[in-house]
Design a protein around this motif. Sequence first.
Motif, PDB file in Angstrom:
ATOM      1  N   GLY A   6      21.052  93.671  11.234  1.00  0.00           N
ATOM      2  CA  GLY A   6      22.262  92.960  10.854  1.00  0.00           C
ATOM      3  C   GLY A   6      22.423  91.619  11.546  1.00  0.00           C
ATOM      4  N   LEU A   7      21.349  91.121  12.150  1.00  0.00           N
ATOM      5  CA  LEU A   7      21.413  89.868  12.900  1.00  0.00           C
ATOM      6  C   LEU A   7      21.023  88.659  12.056  1.00  0.00           C
ATOM      7  N   LEU A   8      20.187  88.863  11.079  1.00  0.00           N
ATOM      8  CA  LEU A   8      19.874  87.826  10.092  1.00  0.00           C
ATOM      9  C   LEU A   8      20.581  88.249   8.813  1.00  0.00           C
ATOM     10  N   SER A   9      21.657  87.542   8.473  1.00  0.00           N
ATOM     11  CA  SER A   9      22.500  87.994   7.374  1.00  0.00           C
ATOM     12  C   SER A   9      23.206  86.805   6.736  1.00  0.00           C
ATOM     13  N   GLY A  10      23.970  87.086   5.719  1.00  0.00           N
ATOM     14  CA  GLY A  10      24.784  86.068   5.077  1.00  0.00           C
ATOM     15  C   GLY A  10      23.979  84.911   4.524  1.00  0.00           C
ATOM     16  N   ASP A  11      24.552  83.711   4.623  1.00  0.00           N
ATOM     17  CA  ASP A  11      23.921  82.529   4.048  1.00  0.00           C
ATOM     18  C   ASP A  11      22.590  82.211   4.712  1.00  0.00           C
ATOM     19  N   GLU A  12      22.489  82.456   6.010  1.00  0.00           N
ATOM     20  CA  GLU A  12      21.227  82.166   6.706  1.00  0.00           C
ATOM     21  C   GLU A  12      20.112  83.067   6.198  1.00  0.00           C
ATOM     22  N   LEU A  13      20.416  84.337   5.962  1.00  0.00           N
ATOM     23  CA  LEU A  13      19.433  85.242   5.379  1.00  0.00           C
ATOM     24  C   LEU A  13      19.067  84.778   3.978  1.00  0.00           C
ATOM     25  N   HIS A  14      20.063  84.455   3.186  1.00  0.00           N
ATOM     26  CA  HIS A  14      19.804  84.037   1.811  1.00  0.00           C
ATOM     27  C   HIS A  14      18.908  82.800   1.775  1.00  0.00           C
ATOM     28  N   GLN A  15      19.197  81.821   2.614  1.00  0.00           N
ATOM     29  CA  GLN A  15      18.403  80.589   2.591  1.00  0.00           C
ATOM     30  C   GLN A  15      16.982  80.815   3.108  1.00  0.00           C
ATOM     31  N   THR A  16      16.854  81.679   4.098  1.00  0.00           N
ATOM     32  CA  THR A  16      15.509  81.989   4.600  1.00  0.00           C
ATOM     33  C   THR A  16      14.705  82.731   3.544  1.00  0.00           C
ATOM     34  N   GLN A  17      15.336  83.706   2.891  1.00  0.00           N
ATOM     35  CA  GLN A  17      14.657  84.419   1.807  1.00  0.00           C
ATOM     36  C   GLN A  17      14.317  83.476   0.665  1.00  0.00           C
ATOM     37  N   LEU A  63      16.560  83.307  16.018  1.00  0.00           N
ATOM     38  CA  LEU A  63      17.301  82.807  14.856  1.00  0.00           C
ATOM     39  C   LEU A  63      17.360  81.288  14.847  1.00  0.00           C
ATOM     40  N   ALA A  64      17.440  80.678  16.018  1.00  0.00           N
ATOM     41  CA  ALA A  64      17.478  79.215  16.086  1.00  0.00           C
ATOM     42  C   ALA A  64      16.158  78.613  15.583  1.00  0.00           C
ATOM     43  N   HIS A  65      15.037  79.243  15.921  1.00  0.00           N
ATOM     44  CA  HIS A  65      13.741  78.785  15.412  1.00  0.00           C
ATOM     45  C   HIS A  65      13.682  78.919  13.890  1.00  0.00           C
ATOM     46  N   LEU A  66      14.106  80.052  13.392  1.00  0.00           N
ATOM     47  CA  LEU A  66      14.066  80.293  11.951  1.00  0.00           C
ATOM     48  C   LEU A  66      14.948  79.297  11.204  1.00  0.00           C
ATOM     49  N   GLN A  67      16.097  79.023  11.758  1.00  0.00           N
ATOM     50  CA  GLN A  67      17.011  78.077  11.115  1.00  0.00           C
ATOM     51  C   GLN A  67      16.380  76.689  11.044  1.00  0.00           C
ATOM     52  N   ALA A  68      15.708  76.288  12.103  1.00  0.00           N
ATOM     53  CA  ALA A  68      15.082  74.963  12.136  1.00  0.00           C
ATOM     54  C   ALA A  68      13.922  74.859  11.153  1.00  0.00           C
ATOM     55  N   TRP A  69      13.153  75.888  11.022  1.00  0.00           N
ATOM     56  CA  TRP A  69      11.965  75.838  10.165  1.00  0.00           C
ATOM     57  C   TRP A  69      12.282  76.010   8.678  1.00  0.00           C
ATOM     58  N   PHE A  70      13.284  76.832   8.370  1.00  0.00           N
ATOM     59  CA  PHE A  70      13.451  77.244   6.977  1.00  0.00           C
ATOM     60  C   PHE A  70      14.816  76.927   6.367  1.00  0.00           C
ATOM     61  N   VAL A  71      15.768  76.467   7.170  1.00  0.00           N
ATOM     62  CA  VAL A  71      17.128  76.263   6.663  1.00  0.00           C
ATOM     63  C   VAL A  71      17.615  74.832   6.845  1.00  0.00           C
ATOM     64  N   ASN A  72      17.581  74.308   8.043  1.00  0.00           N
ATOM     65  CA  ASN A  72      18.127  72.988   8.361  1.00  0.00           C
ATOM     66  C   ASN A  72      17.425  71.899   7.548  1.00  0.00           C
ATOM     67  N   PRO A  73      18.145  71.175   6.694  1.00  0.00           N
ATOM     68  CA  PRO A  73      17.495  70.172   5.837  1.00  0.00           C
ATOM     69  C   PRO A  73      16.852  69.028   6.617  1.00  0.00           C
ATOM     70  N   GLN A  75       7.808  89.526   9.353  1.00  0.00           N
ATOM     71  CA  GLN A  75       8.060  90.885   9.825  1.00  0.00           C
ATOM     72  C   GLN A  75       9.188  90.882  10.859  1.00  0.00           C
ATOM     73  N   ALA A  76       9.218  89.864  11.708  1.00  0.00           N
ATOM     74  CA  ALA A  76      10.316  89.725  12.667  1.00  0.00           C
ATOM     75  C   ALA A  76      11.637  89.489  11.942  1.00  0.00           C
ATOM     76  N   CYS A  77      11.605  88.689  10.863  1.00  0.00           N
ATOM     77  CA  CYS A  77      12.813  88.470  10.062  1.00  0.00           C
ATOM     78  C   CYS A  77      13.337  89.785   9.498  1.00  0.00           C
ATOM     79  N   ARG A  78      12.440  90.624   9.068  1.00  0.00           N
ATOM     80  CA  ARG A  78      12.856  91.899   8.488  1.00  0.00           C
ATOM     81  C   ARG A  78      13.501  92.799   9.528  1.00  0.00           C
ATOM     82  N   VAL A  79      12.980  92.741  10.756  1.00  0.00           N
ATOM     83  CA  VAL A  79      13.598  93.513  11.832  1.00  0.00           C
ATOM     84  C   VAL A  79      14.990  92.967  12.124  1.00  0.00           C
ATOM     85  N   LEU A  80      15.143  91.660  12.216  1.00  0.00           N
ATOM     86  CA  LEU A  80      16.460  91.053  12.432  1.00  0.00           C
ATOM     87  C   LEU A  80      17.417  91.407  11.300  1.00  0.00           C
ATOM     88  N   GLN A  81      16.914  91.406  10.076  1.00  0.00           N
ATOM     89  CA  GLN A  81      17.739  91.770   8.928  1.00  0.00           C
ATOM     90  C   GLN A  81      18.202  93.229   9.034  1.00  0.00           C
TER      91      GLN A  81
END
Length: 391
Positions: free
Chosen positions: A186-197, A131-141, A177-183
């Motif tokens: 219930g581990l990728l959810s809320g605002d972080e899921l929304h921003q990644t999507q 999740l930390a990798h995903l946040q850095a690549w797709f969420v953190n401005p 595909q890994a994101c979908r498994v996390l989703q």
Amino acid sequence: MSLLKTLLLSVLVGLASCKPAPENLSQQLLTLEKSRVLAAADTYLSAPILTITDTTCERSAGGIHDFYSEGDYWWPDSLHPGGPYIRRDGLSNPANFSQHRLFMRRLSLMVPALVAAYSITHEQKYADRALAHLQAWFVNPDTRMNPNLLYSQAIYGIATGRGIGIIDAIHLVEVVQACRVLQSEGLLSGDELHQTQQWFADFTTWITTHPYGMEEKNNGNNHSTCWAMQVAMYARFTGNDSLIRDCKSFYTHTLLPDQLAPDGSFPKELARTKPYGYALFNLDAMFTLAHILAEDDPHLWQFGADDSLLLKLAVDYMYPFVADKTQWPYPPDVLYFDEWPMRQAALLFAYEAYGEEKYFTLWKTLPPDSETDEVLRNFFVRQPLLWVGTP
């Protein structure tokens, strides 16, 4: 369709689907993969997080958040020093900027392995690091990548970017595909899921509307296949059912009839200077695309373009040459011929779809990992536990 053709296709469909894959395939994969996955994931727990903002190239026409790469097969022209580069098909120029591609591949190695490790152990540390990798690549401005590839596969003196560069992002397919498994966990959810999507929705809009995207879609060979594979996966993740339908139509009406020969070969790949590697690459992309599209439409595996061209023909064509490369009837690849085959995803997906044990038996004998950059560039499904029995 004539009655005779209908009957013939029915026979082919019956043959192709007569033996369903065993229900314990997931358990077999777990037994096979557990030690490999955990060994890799444990090393990735302490590896630093790197995004494209960690390195730049002065030749890029974009900014710090823009992905940049340079065409593999383009070299300085010895007859015109300092002038536009010239093409040498199949020969990669090691001096070209590739750091962003390497970082994206690094992401595609780490996140899927970490999520696969979580699926085995349910230890939160693996999911948290992914999740930390995903946040850095797709969420953190401050560190995220802009959702386009405007500056990918540039050519010195010729182009600041090209549609052909969209293929650089195939390594995001298993990340998603890994994101979908996390989703699903219930581990990728809320605002972080929304921003990644949202990132992937924006990226999908770009590759389906920008002229570069249309150029890549209509390229006609493995680039078209990989374009569709990406769009289908991102559409699954973002819930874009309309795009899924479009991808199914593109697969059935364009990709198969335009690329698959009656003998099961891909002539456009066989014409390249690396016919073996490219044939395997396109085979994996076709089967991965079909796997994604068949999630809600299993009958897609039995579709026959032009009344007869089933995708199963393609895996059956390459099967003997994967089992024994010495039987390959074409010239060997100009480079890296000895590095192939790998544990090709097409064999696993074919086993799951058609149930023929020989595919899985051969798949298990092949190497799952490589340290060769050329292989990493063209081998994009590395964590089968994320694909079988999961979203």
